[in-house]
Design an enzyme around this catalytic site. Structure first.
Site, short mmCIF file in Angstrom:
data_model
loop_
_atom_site.label_atom_id
_atom_site.label_comp_id
_atom_site.label_asym_id
_atom_site.label_seq_id
_atom_site.Cartn_x
_atom_site.Cartn_y
_atom_site.Cartn_z
N CYS A 415 0.83 -1.21 0.00
CA CYS A 415 0.00 0.00 0.00
C CYS A 415 0.87 1.26 0.00
CB CYS A 415 -0.94 0.06 1.20
SG CYS A 415 -2.15 -1.23 1.22
N ASN A 416 2.10 1.17 -0.47
CA ASN A 416 2.98 2.34 -0.49
C ASN A 416 3.60 2.44 -1.88
OD1 ASN A 416 5.04 4.24 -0.16
ND2 ASN A 416 5.41 3.67 1.97
#
Ligand SMILES: Cc1ncc(COP(=O)(O)O)c(C=O)c1O
Length: 497
Positions: A415-416
């Site tokens: 999620c980055n």
């Protein structure tokens, strides 16, 4: 660490004794609180994903819930009061844990860090002349703030990271914060909050990267505030193994998820907000629990004037008291001891990774971000495994093989996406070109970006970790991939990043 003698020197044997004591303490903790790991044959290496619940915390939680009477806190009955008192106690425990003055800070309980970020995003008064500044290294729950900014016509600026450590580019950060968001002549001078006392925007950044483990300087908080910004500090990956002192650093909004710190309960996070910054938020609605007075027919309402204005509906009143117990648990273990334990294991892991080689001497892994301790970094390590030909091993192969060995780790971009793009050296122009194409699948996207895999492998450590876990992972990589080109036949298509 180590007691100093009268000359101020720390004796080597004291340091060695302390390290051995700490190992004993955490070995005992592993057996007592996290026995289910070894009983089930698990190697758990995803503490950045979620901390693990200590047995004593879960047992005490069950005893509390079934040993008293707890009702919906929005009332004055004995059952309500019992819940309300425990909620107040939990707010106090959070403030004490962060050394936060109750006169300066409010604690708002949320479902998780994401819920806390959303509260800020939907209510922060961004407008056409304000700015949202974010380093590329941010979780998507922070990246998502840009959609609120965009909808209101605010400028969004991403600050790049510098290779090889993937830390924030300091010159670019300073330049981004110095930009006048208002038209020339209308912007406030640095150190002032602007003519009307209004901040010109938000800086949102993580105290610790959930991708590389890099710890970004907390000094950016004061720098940004001096330039008229409010600061959102994403402390979700930092606070599980570090002390955060809100008496020393004063972010306007700090977000955390408690399951990452002590594993239990899930479903509870917090927004710790400076009261003046909280007063700048404009809630887009009201709901049960947030109002002081309301009329349906007159279409009128008055929001509560404290943290209650931000806690929508009935809070998780059976679980929130576990935060008090969890904080007491981590204090008993000792946050500084947890920090040192995880730092020592991370050093061991990084040193071990450096020794992993194919028989021709070529590296077996590539680490993203700082590959040594001694620089500000936490216990999260991102890497790719390289095959005998020097190519990145598909992350689906790693998750397949590690799962078969009882190892729980993470693969992907966690999620980055920004940290991933920086790690893989993807040029912004190529990314923009790919974004303009209407791509049907993640596979097509990866092909267009010439990426050999959909991300990295993440190994992260916590209080439940032991040196044996690190050794298990290192020997898994050596045993499975040394001098090999793994078989990729039969891998399922990727569903998403
Ligand atoms: C740095 C960071 N920020 C935010 C989040 C979001 O946390 P949650 O999913 O608990 O809301 C995470 C979760 O992994 C994280 O690591």
């Amino acid at each position: 660490m180590g007691r100093a003698d009268t000359t101020g020197h720390v004796r080597d044997e004291d340091v060695r004794e302390e390290a051995a004591d700490a190992l004993d303490l955490f070995a005992e903790l592993r057996a007592r609180e996290f026995g289910y790991l070894d009983e089930g044959g698990h190697t758990y290496l995803d503490h950045t994903g979620a901390g693990l619940p200590p047995r004593s915390l879960v047992a005490a939680s069950a005893r509390r819930v079934t040993g008293g009477l707890f009702g919906n806190p929005h009332s004055d009955s004995p059952a309500s009061r019992a819940s309300g008192d425990l909620l107040d106690e939990a707010r106090g425990a959070v403030l004490r844990h962060f050394n936060a003055d109750p006169a300066e800070y409010a604690v708002i309980f949320t479902p998780n860090a994401t819920g806390a970020l959303r509260l800020v995003g939907e209510a922060y008064p961004l407008g056409r002349r304000s700015r949202l500044v974010m380093p590329l290294d941010n979780h998507n729950s922070v990246n998502g703030l840009r959609e609120y900014a965009r909808a209101r016509g605010a400028t969004v600026e991403y600050v790049p990271l510098r290779a090889p450590d993937l830390r924030i580019d300091e010159d670019r950060m300073r330049a981004a914060l110095a930009v006048r968001a208002r038209r020339p002549g209308l912007g406030p001078a640095p150190g002032r909050r602007g003519a009307a006392g209004r901040p010109r925007g938000l800086l949102a950044y993580p105290a610790q990267s959930n991708f590389t483990g890099v710890q970004h300087p907390l000094d950016w908080i004061a720098t940004a505030q001096a330039h008229g910004y409010d600061v959102v500090l994403d402390a979700a990956a930092y606070v599980p193994t570090n002390r955060l002192d809100l008496g020393r650093h004063h972010p306007d909004f700090t977000v955390v998820s408690w399951y990452k710190v002590f594993g239990h309960p899930t479903g509870v996070g917090a927004l710790i907000a400076r009261r003046p910054a909280l007063a700048r938020l404009r809630r887009p609605w009201f709901s049960g629990g947030t109002i002081y007075a309301v009329s349906a027919q007159a279409r009128w309402h008055v929001l509560a004037d404290d943290e209650a204005a931000f806690e929508d509906g009935t809070v998780n009143f059976l679980a929130i008291p576990d935060v008090t117990a969890g904080l007491a648990w981590i204090e008993r273990v000792g946050m500084d001891r947890v920090h040192d334990h995880v730092a020592a294991l991370t050093g061991r892991l990084l040193a071990g990774l450096r020794t992993l080689r194919h028989s021709d001497g070529s590296p077996l892994v590539r680490v993203y971000g700082p590959d040594r301790t001694g620089t500000p970094r936490g216990g999260t390590v991102a890497l790719n495994v390289l095959d005998a030909g020097g190519r990145v091993v598909d992350e689906r192969v790693i998750i397949r093989d590690s799962a078969a060995s009882g190892i729980s780790l993470r693969t992907g971009c966690f999620c980055n996406p920004g940290a991933g793009e920086a790690a893989f050296g993807l040029p912004p122009r190529r990314l923009r070109r790919a974004a303009r194409r209407r791509l049907g699948s993640l596979e097509e996207y990866l092909k267009l970006l010439h990426l050999p895999s959909a991300g990295a492998v993440r190994v992260s450590l916590g209080p439940a970790s032991q040196p044996g876990d690190v050794e298990t992972f290192l020997s898994f990589v050596r045993r499975t991939y040394r001098d090999r080109v793994p078989d990729v036949a039969g891998l399922a298509p990727r569903l998403g990043c």
